[in-house]
Write a protein that holds these residues in place. Sequence first.
Motif, mmCIF file in Angstrom:
data_model
loop_
_atom_site.group_PDB
_atom_site.id
_atom_site.type_symbol
_atom_site.label_atom_id
_atom_site.label_comp_id
_atom_site.label_asym_id
_atom_site.label_seq_id
_atom_site.Cartn_x
_atom_site.Cartn_y
_atom_site.Cartn_z
ATOM 1 N N THR A 368 42.690 196.943 -7.291
ATOM 2 C CA THR A 368 41.610 196.749 -6.324
ATOM 3 C C THR A 368 41.906 195.595 -5.385
ATOM 4 O O THR A 368 41.325 195.487 -4.321
ATOM 5 N N GLY A 369 42.808 194.716 -5.796
ATOM 6 C CA GLY A 369 43.158 193.602 -4.928
ATOM 7 C C GLY A 369 44.264 193.943 -3.956
ATOM 8 O O GLY A 369 44.624 193.146 -3.112
ATOM 9 N N GLY A 370 44.840 195.103 -4.071
ATOM 10 C CA GLY A 370 45.881 195.512 -3.136
ATOM 11 C C GLY A 370 47.232 194.895 -3.390
ATOM 12 O O GLY A 370 48.078 194.835 -2.514
ATOM 13 N N ALA A 371 47.469 194.385 -4.592
ATOM 14 C CA ALA A 371 48.739 193.734 -4.883
ATOM 15 C C ALA A 371 49.874 194.744 -4.951
ATOM 16 O O ALA A 371 49.675 195.919 -5.235
ATOM 17 N N ALA A 372 51.072 194.264 -4.687
ATOM 18 C CA ALA A 372 52.242 195.115 -4.761
ATOM 19 C C ALA A 372 52.426 195.613 -6.183
ATOM 20 O O ALA A 372 52.213 194.873 -7.143
ATOM 21 N N PRO A 373 52.824 196.889 -6.358
ATOM 22 C CA PRO A 373 53.005 197.428 -7.701
ATOM 23 C C PRO A 373 53.987 196.617 -8.545
ATOM 24 O O PRO A 373 53.830 196.517 -9.759
ATOM 25 N N GLN A 374 54.994 196.006 -7.888
ATOM 26 C CA GLN A 374 55.984 195.242 -8.653
ATOM 27 C C GLN A 374 55.398 194.014 -9.336
ATOM 28 O O GLN A 374 55.967 193.485 -10.276
ATOM 29 N N LEU A 375 54.227 193.554 -8.864
ATOM 30 C CA LEU A 375 53.617 192.380 -9.477
ATOM 31 C C LEU A 375 53.087 192.669 -10.874
ATOM 32 O O LEU A 375 52.830 191.740 -11.643
ATOM 33 N N LYS A 376 52.935 193.936 -11.211
ATOM 34 C CA LYS A 376 52.347 194.285 -12.499
ATOM 35 C C LYS A 376 53.159 193.703 -13.657
ATOM 36 O O LYS A 376 52.593 193.213 -14.641
ATOM 37 N N THR A 377 54.482 193.720 -13.544
ATOM 38 C CA THR A 377 55.327 193.179 -14.611
ATOM 39 C C THR A 377 55.082 191.683 -14.773
ATOM 40 O O THR A 377 55.040 191.161 -15.889
ATOM 41 N N PHE A 378 54.912 190.979 -13.649
ATOM 42 C CA PHE A 378 54.613 189.551 -13.728
ATOM 43 C C PHE A 378 53.238 189.325 -14.337
ATOM 44 O O PHE A 378 53.045 188.414 -15.150
ATOM 45 N N LEU A 379 52.267 190.137 -13.934
ATOM 46 C CA LEU A 379 50.914 190.010 -14.471
ATOM 47 C C LEU A 379 50.902 190.168 -15.986
ATOM 48 O O LEU A 379 50.202 189.440 -16.695
ATOM 49 N N GLN A 380 51.659 191.136 -16.470
ATOM 50 C CA GLN A 380 51.672 191.404 -17.902
ATOM 51 C C GLN A 380 52.205 190.224 -18.703
ATOM 52 O O GLN A 380 51.841 190.035 -19.863
ATOM 53 N N ALA A 381 53.065 189.427 -18.091
ATOM 54 C CA ALA A 381 53.646 188.272 -18.785
ATOM 55 C C ALA A 381 52.742 187.045 -18.729
ATOM 56 O O ALA A 381 52.905 186.115 -19.527
ATOM 57 N N LEU A 382 51.775 187.028 -17.814
ATOM 58 C CA LEU A 382 51.013 185.815 -17.559
ATOM 59 C C LEU A 382 50.140 185.348 -18.728
ATOM 60 O O LEU A 382 50.152 184.157 -19.062
ATOM 61 N N PRO A 383 49.363 186.228 -19.384
ATOM 62 C CA PRO A 383 48.455 185.716 -20.419
ATOM 63 C C PRO A 383 49.139 184.982 -21.564
ATOM 64 O O PRO A 383 48.531 184.142 -22.220
ATOM 65 N N ASN A 384 50.403 185.278 -21.835
ATOM 66 C CA ASN A 384 51.113 184.633 -22.936
ATOM 67 C C ASN A 384 52.179 183.641 -22.468
ATOM 68 O O ASN A 384 53.021 183.225 -23.255
ATOM 69 N N ALA A 385 52.127 183.282 -21.220
ATOM 70 C CA ALA A 385 53.138 182.382 -20.672
ATOM 71 C C ALA A 385 52.910 180.942 -21.136
ATOM 72 O O ALA A 385 51.787 180.542 -21.441
ATOM 73 N N ARG A 386 53.999 180.178 -21.177
ATOM 74 C CA ARG A 386 53.912 178.746 -21.464
ATOM 75 C C ARG A 386 54.214 177.978 -20.186
ATOM 76 O O ARG A 386 55.109 178.332 -19.427
ATOM 77 N N LEU A 387 53.448 176.910 -19.968
ATOM 78 C CA LEU A 387 53.594 176.127 -18.751
ATOM 79 C C LEU A 387 54.259 174.798 -19.045
ATOM 80 O O LEU A 387 54.387 174.380 -20.188
ATOM 81 N N TYR A 388 54.659 174.131 -17.975
ATOM 82 C CA TYR A 388 55.142 172.766 -18.112
ATOM 83 C C TYR A 388 54.083 171.925 -18.827
ATOM 84 O O TYR A 388 52.888 172.212 -18.718
ATOM 85 N N PRO A 389 54.479 170.844 -19.451
ATOM 86 C CA PRO A 389 53.493 169.943 -20.068
ATOM 87 C C PRO A 389 52.820 169.060 -19.020
ATOM 88 O O PRO A 389 52.929 167.835 -19.031
ATOM 89 N N VAL A 390 52.114 169.706 -18.095
ATOM 90 C CA VAL A 390 51.540 168.981 -16.957
ATOM 91 C C VAL A 390 50.392 168.074 -17.348
ATOM 92 O O VAL A 390 49.977 167.218 -16.571
ATOM 93 N N GLY A 391 49.848 168.257 -18.556
ATOM 94 C CA GLY A 391 48.783 167.365 -19.011
ATOM 95 C C GLY A 391 49.281 165.978 -19.362
ATOM 96 O O GLY A 391 48.478 165.063 -19.565
ATOM 97 N N LYS A 392 50.591 165.802 -19.433
ATOM 98 C CA LYS A 392 51.173 164.490 -19.711
ATOM 99 C C LYS A 392 51.423 163.753 -18.397
ATOM 100 O O LYS A 392 52.093 164.278 -17.515
ATOM 101 N N LYS A 393 50.908 162.543 -18.284
ATOM 102 C CA LYS A 393 51.123 161.802 -17.040
ATOM 103 C C LYS A 393 52.594 161.413 -16.892
ATOM 104 O O LYS A 393 53.039 161.068 -15.797
ATOM 105 N N SER A 394 53.359 161.508 -17.991
ATOM 106 C CA SER A 394 54.786 161.222 -17.933
ATOM 107 C C SER A 394 55.603 162.380 -17.385
ATOM 108 O O SER A 394 56.801 162.217 -17.087
#
Length: 433
Positions: A368-394
């Motif tokens: 419904t958002g009109g995103a490119a079909p290729q983004l679906k693979t990225f979307l599927q990986a997002l909920p379980n992704a790990r991010l940088y430890p950005v909560g650390k001020k270091s």
Amino acid sequence: MKGRYLSLAATGAALGLTAVALTGCGAVGSLTGDNEVTLRVVAADYGDNPQNSSSGYWKDLAAGFEKDHPGVKVEVSVYSWSEVDAKVAAMVKAGKAPDVAQIGAYADYAAAGKLYTADELLSVTTEADFLAPLADAGKVRRVQYGMPFVASTRLLFYNEKLLTDAGVIPKDAKGGWQPKSWADLEAAAKKLKAAGVATPFALPLGREEAQAESMMWMLSGGGGYTDNEEAYSIDSPENVKTFEFLRDKMVGQGLTGPTEPAKTDRRAAFDAFARGEVGMLNGHPTLIKQAGEKGVKFGMVAMPTADGTEHPTMGVADWVMAFKNGHRKESGKFLDYLYQAKNVTAFTNKYDLLPVTTSGYRATDAGTGGAAPQLKTFLQALPNARLYPVGKKSWAGVSEDVKQNIGRSVQPGGQPAKVLEDIAEAARKADAH
């Protein structure tokens, strides 16, 4: 972008653009009438030219919010990623912090007590709508200060023609290439090299985004920047084995191209892939458009892992925060409006990025958002992704240390254990202060 991965960096952020004031240049948090409040917002530009500058999005957003909220004016200034963090830092230092900032890192300001918490700002519905890994990454000591703005994950891109010509993909294969382990990558890279491909696997460990490339490999090797207790574990045995593999199997066998990884930046690697000169590399959603516009036929798969078993992928997020300027109520209403699904998808669709909310994720996933079909693979990986430890001020300093030094670990004769130990010791020392 301070402490920033994408480079969801990664967005081809514009360099050298001048600030764009969308509705004026009034004083921060000024009162423009007896009861009218003016919110000052500073945001980053995700465009790569004046025609696709983010200023248009923020202008429309401000106008829509003002229409629905009489008595509140919104002034937005948009700066390039090369200067937006420094602009906000200077404003804060001068005692003129914006009410809302959309930039690369929040932890320093949270630690200094300058930010409202998400709980103080957002409605229950908005706060609960963030995807869990992204909300968690916005927390300092288990309290959320950073609100994710947009996200990105990374996948392995491969050139279909080069891999087919090299015999990696059978000519009659259906469903594309499905590598599972690093051994699969090594074998494919050897075939590409034998077929005359100059860069079988691009390994950008140059200053531009070495911290991102490093984390992708660390995760796929069962490691990461931090352990399960969020303590720095950069010198873990898993990480050492990862960089030994890169040194011995990829760089050591001449599979990463003519330019050494420490001098290869992500942008140059993407450009070479779009020219059809690279067999494989790790990439984010903006490469879809870049390679497609050049006519390169490519496939995308999850990053193979050391042993073929599933590991988390890497995610990247940019952040929104609200400074304690006495406009908590008005800032909260603006942020509730910003995170409505229609406004989230309007931005993510424009820049091939991923939504940070469940409602935006569902809208994009459903098409419904009109995103490119290729983004679906990225979307599927997002909920379980790990991010940088950005909560650390270091983290900002640690990220810079990685950018400067990690490339040495994979050079012929390099010492991954020593390089990682030095980075880890500095990280733990910085984290203790």
